[in-house]
Write a protein that holds these residues in place. Structure first.
Motif, PDB file in Angstrom:
ATOM      1  N   PHE A 140      10.190  -4.749  -5.355  1.00  0.00           N
ATOM      2  CA  PHE A 140       9.177  -4.240  -4.425  1.00  0.00           C
ATOM      3  C   PHE A 140       9.799  -3.248  -3.444  1.00  0.00           C
ATOM      4  O   PHE A 140      10.976  -3.360  -3.097  1.00  0.00           O
ATOM      5  N   ARG A 141       8.987  -2.278  -3.017  1.00  0.00           N
ATOM      6  CA  ARG A 141       9.376  -1.281  -2.009  1.00  0.00           C
ATOM      7  C   ARG A 141       8.409  -1.386  -0.823  1.00  0.00           C
ATOM      8  O   ARG A 141       7.267  -1.812  -0.995  1.00  0.00           O
ATOM      9  N   ALA A 142       8.848  -0.931   0.340  1.00  0.00           N
ATOM     10  CA  ALA A 142       8.008  -0.967   1.544  1.00  0.00           C
ATOM     11  C   ALA A 142       6.668  -0.288   1.306  1.00  0.00           C
ATOM     12  O   ALA A 142       5.629  -0.743   1.801  1.00  0.00           O
ATOM     13  N   SER A 143       6.657   0.766   0.519  1.00  0.00           N
ATOM     14  CA  SER A 143       5.423   1.518   0.258  1.00  0.00           C
ATOM     15  C   SER A 143       4.403   0.734  -0.570  1.00  0.00           C
ATOM     16  O   SER A 143       3.253   1.164  -0.705  1.00  0.00           O
ATOM     17  N   ASP A 144       4.776  -0.426  -1.095  1.00  0.00           N
ATOM     18  CA  ASP A 144       3.864  -1.250  -1.898  1.00  0.00           C
ATOM     19  C   ASP A 144       2.942  -2.130  -1.055  1.00  0.00           C
ATOM     20  O   ASP A 144       1.991  -2.703  -1.574  1.00  0.00           O
ATOM     21  N   ALA A 145       3.218  -2.244   0.243  1.00  0.00           N
ATOM     22  CA  ALA A 145       2.501  -3.215   1.078  1.00  0.00           C
ATOM     23  C   ALA A 145       0.984  -3.011   1.080  1.00  0.00           C
ATOM     24  O   ALA A 145       0.224  -3.980   0.956  1.00  0.00           O
ATOM     25  N   SER A 146       0.526  -1.783   1.200  1.00  0.00           N
ATOM     26  CA  SER A 146      -0.925  -1.565   1.283  1.00  0.00           C
ATOM     27  C   SER A 146      -1.629  -1.935  -0.021  1.00  0.00           C
ATOM     28  O   SER A 146      -2.722  -2.517   0.006  1.00  0.00           O
ATOM     29  N   VAL A 147      -1.016  -1.648  -1.153  1.00  0.00           N
ATOM     30  CA  VAL A 147      -1.631  -1.996  -2.446  1.00  0.00           C
ATOM     31  C   VAL A 147      -1.591  -3.510  -2.656  1.00  0.00           C
ATOM     32  O   VAL A 147      -2.569  -4.103  -3.128  1.00  0.00           O
ATOM     33  N   LEU A 148      -0.482  -4.151  -2.276  1.00  0.00           N
ATOM     34  CA  LEU A 148      -0.391  -5.612  -2.362  1.00  0.00           C
ATOM     35  C   LEU A 148      -1.501  -6.238  -1.526  1.00  0.00           C
ATOM     36  O   LEU A 148      -2.212  -7.146  -1.989  1.00  0.00           O
ATOM     37  N   SER A 149      -1.681  -5.755  -0.310  1.00  0.00           N
ATOM     38  CA  SER A 149      -2.744  -6.246   0.571  1.00  0.00           C
ATOM     39  C   SER A 149      -4.105  -6.065  -0.079  1.00  0.00           C
ATOM     40  O   SER A 149      -4.954  -6.964  -0.032  1.00  0.00           O
ATOM     41  N   GLU A 150      -4.305  -4.919  -0.710  1.00  0.00           N
ATOM     42  CA  GLU A 150      -5.598  -4.605  -1.323  1.00  0.00           C
ATOM     43  C   GLU A 150      -5.942  -5.570  -2.457  1.00  0.00           C
ATOM     44  O   GLU A 150      -7.018  -6.162  -2.475  1.00  0.00           O
ATOM     45  N   TYR A 151      -5.016  -5.772  -3.418  1.00  0.00           N
ATOM     46  CA  TYR A 151      -5.398  -6.645  -4.534  1.00  0.00           C
ATOM     47  C   TYR A 151      -5.376  -8.116  -4.160  1.00  0.00           C
ATOM     48  O   TYR A 151      -6.160  -8.898  -4.685  1.00  0.00           O
ATOM     49  N   ARG A 152      -4.535  -8.513  -3.212  1.00  0.00           N
ATOM     50  CA  ARG A 152      -4.561  -9.902  -2.758  1.00  0.00           C
ATOM     51  C   ARG A 152      -5.785 -10.199  -1.890  1.00  0.00           C
ATOM     52  O   ARG A 152      -6.116 -11.358  -1.687  1.00  0.00           O
TER      53      ARG A 152
END
Length: 177
Positions: A11-23
């Protein structure tokens, strides 16, 4: 690590918004331990922790699953490596838009290949809510054997749930291919 259609990476820091979105999707969160919505602030901390862990050391490691062509995060595969480095537990989550297209099987299969062929594990287990027929079906398609049913085992989201237990041995995985 990857497959024809996927890249499995740290995982990279830039993944946080997409992780938040699908979770945050209630259908995705339904049988998972987190609540929807899943705030971006929580995802930032989660991604930082995911990135700091190691796939070769005991404990949890989360693989980011990226669509190779679209270059977008579509899910994750979690592995909890046992202290003995011979056993692991696996879990998986996929964004709703990428479900029912074989991506989860592909991602989990790639992780299983790594665990059994590269890391030399003896056994991998999986557990899911007994109502989660799609997760159970995925594990069965990948060769996992149902090993048990724990009745009213987990109190989650205000109710007691039954859990299905699955296991896959190294020789069963390597015999498949």
């Amino acid at each position: 690590m990857g497959t024809e259609r996927l890249v499995l990476r740290r995982f990279r820091a830039s993944d946080a918004s997409v992780l938040s979105e699908y979770r945050s999707d209630p259908d995705v969160a339904r049988y998972q331990s987190w609540e929807a919505p899943y705030p971006v602030e929580k995802a930032v901390v989660a991604v930082r922790n995911f990135a700091a862990s190691s796939p070769d050391k005991a404990g949890w490691f989360q693989y980011a699953v990226e669509h190779a062509e679209e270059r977008v995060l579509i899910g994750d595969v979690a592995v909890r490596l046992h202290e003995n480095l011979q056993q692991a537990e696996i879990g998986f989550t996929l964004a709703a838009a990428y479900q029912k297209k074989g991506f989860a099987s592909e991602a989990v299969g790639a992780v299983l290949d790594r665990l059994f062929r590269l890391q030399g594990l003896h056994k991998v287990t999986g557990e899911c809510d007994a109502r989660n027929v799609r997760s159970a079906g995925l594990m069965e398609r990948l060769g996992f054997q149902r090993e048990g049913l724990l009745r009213q085992q987990t109190f989650i989201k205000g109710e007691w749930t039954d859990d299905l237990l699955y296991g896959l041995l190294a020789e069963e995985w390597t015999a498949r291919s």
